[in-house]
Design a protein around this motif. Structure first.
Motif, mmCIF file in Angstrom:
data_model
loop_
_atom_site.group_PDB
_atom_site.id
_atom_site.type_symbol
_atom_site.label_atom_id
_atom_site.label_comp_id
_atom_site.label_asym_id
_atom_site.label_seq_id
_atom_site.Cartn_x
_atom_site.Cartn_y
_atom_site.Cartn_z
ATOM 1 N N ALA A 1 -9.024 -6.302 -4.270
ATOM 2 C CA ALA A 1 -9.465 -5.248 -3.334
ATOM 3 C C ALA A 1 -9.140 -5.883 -2.152
ATOM 4 O O ALA A 1 -8.762 -5.226 -1.170
ATOM 5 N N ASP B 1 -7.150 -3.963 1.663
ATOM 6 C CA ASP B 1 -8.510 -3.384 2.333
ATOM 7 C C ASP B 1 -8.260 -2.137 3.302
ATOM 8 O O ASP B 1 -7.666 -2.574 4.600
ATOM 9 N N GLY C 1 -9.476 8.151 -6.141
ATOM 10 C CA GLY C 1 -9.392 7.074 -7.154
ATOM 11 C C GLY C 1 -9.399 5.612 -6.480
ATOM 12 O O GLY C 1 -9.387 4.844 -6.941
ATOM 13 N N ALA C 2 -9.474 5.578 -5.022
ATOM 14 C CA ALA C 2 -9.394 4.262 -4.458
ATOM 15 C C ALA C 2 -10.055 4.540 -3.055
ATOM 16 O O ALA C 2 -9.613 5.696 -2.616
ATOM 17 N N PRO C 3 -10.216 3.901 -2.147
ATOM 18 C CA PRO C 3 -10.381 3.994 -0.727
ATOM 19 C C PRO C 3 -9.086 4.491 0.108
ATOM 20 O O PRO C 3 -8.025 4.190 -0.328
ATOM 21 N N ASN D 1 0.986 -1.182 0.117
ATOM 22 C CA ASN D 1 -0.027 -0.095 -0.075
ATOM 23 C C ASN D 1 0.797 1.367 -0.134
ATOM 24 O O ASN D 1 1.982 1.354 0.188
ATOM 25 N N ARG E 1 -3.350 4.413 1.065
ATOM 26 C CA ARG E 1 -4.169 4.041 0.000
ATOM 27 C C ARG E 1 -3.579 2.918 -0.818
ATOM 28 O O ARG E 1 -2.420 2.494 -0.632
ATOM 29 N N CYS F 1 -12.225 6.827 4.305
ATOM 30 C CA CYS F 1 -13.099 7.322 3.044
ATOM 31 C C CYS F 1 -13.075 6.075 2.043
ATOM 32 O O CYS F 1 -12.125 5.634 1.422
ATOM 33 N N GLU F 2 -14.399 5.597 2.022
ATOM 34 C CA GLU F 2 -14.413 4.348 0.919
ATOM 35 C C GLU F 2 -14.897 4.971 -0.468
ATOM 36 O O GLU F 2 -15.377 3.994 -1.271
ATOM 37 N N ASP F 3 -15.188 6.228 -0.563
ATOM 38 C CA ASP F 3 -15.585 6.863 -1.910
ATOM 39 C C ASP F 3 -14.446 6.897 -2.929
ATOM 40 O O ASP F 3 -13.764 7.922 -2.611
ATOM 41 N N ASP F 4 -14.432 5.990 -3.825
ATOM 42 C CA ASP F 4 -13.299 6.135 -4.825
ATOM 43 C C ASP F 4 -13.280 7.325 -5.675
ATOM 44 O O ASP F 4 -12.078 7.976 -6.326
ATOM 45 N N SER F 5 -14.113 8.265 -5.714
ATOM 46 C CA SER F 5 -14.256 9.519 -6.337
ATOM 47 C C SER F 5 -13.139 10.565 -5.768
ATOM 48 O O SER F 5 -12.925 11.455 -6.581
#
Length: 339
Positions: free
Chosen positions: A64, A68, A100-102, A40, A56, A93-97
């Motif tokens: 994935a 994790d 680009g990744a959690p 990571n 990240r 933050c689990e929002d990829d936006s």
């Protein structure tokens, strides 16, 4: 201002922090990639006054489950307030936006990760000894944590843990096998035949060694890092890996870092005795766990070598990785026979 490192957009990160933790950040963020991690990605982030760390998955990651972020964040959140020093978590933050990744954010902890005997040398023999013995004591503290009490009762499947681990690494070997490796099937089979009976399960780190902790100026461990392999399982797997890393590898120019050659570094036997005395666990089967650690590292290195031969891995030292694999296999076989 230096350009933002790949994989982390400081403005996007600040926007999420301002939303979730208003008032935490006091100015524009700058970030740099912290080198040295195996998997990571880790970044140091600052607003000019405060510092944080962001973790990240690697760029272009596929599996994935292998990266994790929620799992890592969960275990350090559970261990805050125990005797195990971990960085204070700030945000998951689990929002990829966003990046680009959690990812997750934690406090920045001052300290040094010692990766080589040369880096330890300035400490001198006594301080080196204290730092390594502290590593054992912190491992005992980790294995003393009651998983249920800290909300980690369902963090893994300890039943049949060793058998599952052995099969998992056997599959890993099969997936990255591009050449004959003398002795590796013999080592795998021997480990399977001599499977020990596990003690009561604990939280295990999974990659516990000196360069995965931060040592402060007082030679105490300030934080245990890199929890991506953590689970509930057999605590002696952590000790076996630590013992493996405490053996001297007489391999000039090896890309595998080891601190075992440092003057003052305790012998593996002393680490085992200290762990057994402080934890109250029977460590008489430690040869199996150490041999398993040699096998696991041989499989990991063979995977790196295999990807290198396919042109999928570039960088300094990768051309020598393949030569190390037979050495690790030999150490595994010898350790098992000595046990």
């Amino acid at each position: 201002m230096s350009p933002a490192p790949q994989g982390l957009d400081p403005e996007q990160l600040r926007g999420r922090l301002d939303r979730e933790r208003p008032g935490l950040v006091n100015g524009p963020l700058t970030a740099r990639l912290i080198q040295g991690g195996r998997s990571n990605l880790t970044y140091a982030v600052t607003d000019g006054t405060n510092r944080w760390v962001v973790r990240r998955p690697p760029l272009g990651h596929v599996l994935a489950t292998a990266h994790d972020m929620k799992r890592e964040h969960r275990v350090i959140s559970a261990l805050v307030g125990t005797a195990v020093p971990v960085p204070e978590p700030v945000l998951l933050c689990e929002d990829d936006s966003v990046l680009g990744a959690p990812f997750y954010v934690m406090e920045f902890v001052e300290g040094t990760p010692y990766r080589t005997a040369e880096q330890l040398a300035p400490l001198g023999p006594e301080r080196t000894r204290d730092a390594v013995l502290g590593l054992v004591d912190t491992l005992v503290d980790l294995h003393a944590v009651d998983p249920e009490a800290v909300g980690l009762g369902d963090f893994g499947r300890p039943e049949g843990f060793l058998d599952r681990q052995l099969r998992r690494w056997g599959k890993q070997l099969a997936a990255s096998r591009g050449r004959e490796l003398a002795g590796i099937d013999e080592l795998h089979a021997a480990l399977g035949r001599e499977l020990p009976v596990s003690p009561a399960p604990t939280v295990v780190h999974g990659d516990y060694r000196l360069d995965n902790v931060l040592i402060g100026e007082d030679d105490r461990i300030k934080a245990v890092l890199d929890w991506e392999m953590s689970t509930l399982g057999d605590p002696l797997t952590d000790l076996g890996l630590l013992v493996m890393y405490s053996r001297r590898l007489e391999l000039p120019g090896s890309p595998i870092s080891t601190t075992a050659g440092a003057v003052g570094h305790p012998a593996p036997e002393e680490l085992i005795e200290r762990y057994a005395a402080r934890s109250g666990r029977d460590a008489s089967a430690i040869s199996w766990y150490t041999a398993f650690a040699w096998f696991k590292l041989a499989v990991i290195l063979e995977g790196i070598h295999y990807r290198y031969t396919l042109g999928q891995t570039v960088g300094a030292g990768f051309d020598r990785i393949g030569d190390l694999v037979p050495v690790f296999i030999e150490h595994g076989l010898t350790t098992l026979q000595e046990g």
